[in-house]
Design a protein around this motif. Sequence first.
Motif, short mmCIF file in Angstrom:
data_model
loop_
_atom_site.label_atom_id
_atom_site.label_comp_id
_atom_site.label_asym_id
_atom_site.label_seq_id
_atom_site.Cartn_x
_atom_site.Cartn_y
_atom_site.Cartn_z
N GLY A 13 0.37 -0.96 -0.01
CA GLY A 13 0.00 -0.61 -0.01
C GLY A 13 0.69 0.94 -0.09
N ARG A 14 0.35 2.45 0.63
CA ARG A 14 1.24 3.79 0.62
C ARG A 14 2.34 3.34 1.28
N ILE A 15 2.50 2.52 1.82
CA ILE A 15 3.42 2.59 2.19
C ILE A 15 4.99 2.80 1.05
N ILE A 101 7.16 9.93 4.51
CA ILE A 101 5.64 9.31 3.30
C ILE A 101 4.67 9.20 3.79
N ALA A 102 3.33 8.32 3.83
CA ALA A 102 2.57 8.01 4.83
C ALA A 102 2.61 9.28 5.29
N ARG A 103 2.01 10.29 5.57
CA ARG A 103 2.06 11.24 6.84
C ARG A 103 0.25 11.70 6.53
N CYS A 104 0.58 11.88 8.01
CA CYS A 104 -1.47 11.83 8.27
C CYS A 104 -0.81 11.82 9.77
N ARG A 105 -2.06 12.22 10.62
CA ARG A 105 -2.50 12.86 11.98
C ARG A 105 -2.67 11.94 13.34
N MET A 156 -12.53 2.15 14.00
CA MET A 156 -12.38 2.96 14.88
C MET A 156 -14.07 3.40 14.96
N GLU A 157 -14.27 4.66 14.10
CA GLU A 157 -15.22 4.64 13.62
C GLU A 157 -16.24 4.52 14.38
N LEU A 158 -16.96 3.18 14.03
CA LEU A 158 -18.09 2.57 13.83
C LEU A 158 -18.06 2.63 16.15
N VAL A 169 -9.68 7.11 19.44
CA VAL A 169 -7.70 7.64 18.49
C VAL A 169 -7.54 7.06 17.22
N ASP A 170 -7.67 8.01 16.02
CA ASP A 170 -6.89 7.71 15.37
C ASP A 170 -6.54 8.36 13.79
N LEU A 171 -5.55 7.32 13.02
CA LEU A 171 -5.20 7.90 12.21
C LEU A 171 -6.36 9.26 11.11
N VAL A 172 -5.48 9.80 10.74
CA VAL A 172 -6.73 10.79 9.73
C VAL A 172 -5.45 11.35 9.08
N SER A 173 -5.60 11.03 7.72
CA SER A 173 -5.53 11.96 7.01
C SER A 173 -5.79 12.51 5.46
N THR A 174 -7.13 12.37 4.62
CA THR A 174 -7.84 13.46 3.77
C THR A 174 -9.25 14.22 5.44
N GLY A 175 -9.59 13.32 6.16
CA GLY A 175 -10.52 13.34 7.06
C GLY A 175 -12.05 13.24 6.50
N ASN A 176 -11.79 13.05 5.42
CA ASN A 176 -13.24 12.13 4.39
C ASN A 176 -13.92 10.90 5.18
N THR A 177 -12.70 9.51 6.06
CA THR A 177 -13.44 9.02 6.64
C THR A 177 -14.57 9.27 8.00
N LEU A 178 -13.64 10.49 9.13
CA LEU A 178 -14.25 11.02 9.85
C LEU A 178 -15.57 11.92 9.27
P1 AMP Z 1 -8.92 10.04 5.64
O1 AMP Z 1 -10.66 9.14 5.14
O2 AMP Z 1 -8.15 9.97 4.56
O3 AMP Z 1 -9.00 10.72 7.07
O4 AMP Z 1 -8.02 8.37 6.41
C1 AMP Z 1 -8.42 8.17 7.85
C2 AMP Z 1 -8.65 6.30 7.77
O5 AMP Z 1 -7.83 5.80 7.13
C3 AMP Z 1 -8.85 5.81 8.67
O6 AMP Z 1 -9.25 4.79 8.87
C4 AMP Z 1 -7.72 5.85 9.12
O7 AMP Z 1 -6.59 4.73 9.37
C5 AMP Z 1 -6.59 5.27 7.80
N1 AMP Z 1 -5.46 6.02 7.42
C6 AMP Z 1 -4.91 6.95 7.24
N2 AMP Z 1 -3.54 7.83 6.80
C7 AMP Z 1 -2.74 6.78 7.61
C8 AMP Z 1 -2.22 6.04 7.68
N3 AMP Z 1 -1.25 6.81 7.24
N4 AMP Z 1 -1.24 4.98 7.83
C9 AMP Z 1 -2.32 3.97 8.33
N5 AMP Z 1 -3.53 4.13 8.14
C10 AMP Z 1 -3.89 5.45 7.40
#
Ligand code: AMP
Length: 228
Positions: A13-15, A101-105, A156-158, A169-178
């Motif tokens: 995947g991303r990595i 790489i694979a940046r998120c928060r 986790m969102e569930l 507490v979870d990883l957020v990248s675009t915020g779309n999942t939240l």
């Molecule tokens: P997003 O909807 O783009 O904010 O992505 C959030 C979802 O992707 C969550 O389920 C996260 O656990 C997962 N996620 C986002 N970024 C990463 C990352 N760098 N590594 C692993 N999981 C990620």
Amino acid sequence: MSTDTLTLALSKGRIFDETLPLLRAAGIEVLEDPQTSRKLILPTNRPGVRVVLVRATDVPTYVEHGGADLGVCGKDTLIEHAAAWGGSAHVGLYEPLDLGIARCRMSVAVPAEFDYVRAVHQGARLRVATKYVAIAREFFAAKGVHVDLIKLYGSMELAPLTGLADAIVDLVSTGNTLKANRLVEVERIMDISSRLVVRPASLKVKGALIRPLLDAFAQALGHAAPQP
Ligand code: AMP
């Protein structure tokens, strides 16, 4: 331990995708595509260098115990791995480079209707669902917020949507999942990116192979060469 072969642990995947350009900068081309190949050991154009595909959370274990000489994994994975094996940063891994790489928060999120600020202010005990228990525990302890941590392995969102937890507490990248699950980000715990990790014993006996790789990665990233 053979000193003329090098094994790099990556997760699919991303990595994997985002490590390829760095490998290329070091003159290494992976010869098979994990999307189409079912192989777990991928050859490269360099006879002594191979890539093993493992789960992201297994990368530190492979590198620490000699299944791989080096690997790439998220800072979140490294923190959780260290906490699970003694609570210290030293787990027998050398972490010479932030690959950026694979940046998120890593963030705290709650249902839109949950008044997080008020709950914290009132000293309420929060039920927090997460896969990242060490990071969550440390964060809320530092804030002086009492939490019951609920360990989950996915989706986790569930948890807040089903009444299992007040927050996640979870990883957020675009915020779309939240957004898709009507959750809002209320705290940013830390920025996360992927790191190169190296087995110290490998660096000792295979320095001639590993150091040029570290230098090429550092150069491609515009960093000074790491000096272990
Ligand atoms: P997003 O909807 O783009 O904010 O992505 C959030 C979802 O992707 C969550 O389920 C996260 O656990 C997962 N996620 C986002 N970024 C990463 C990352 N760098 N590594 C692993 N999981 C990620």
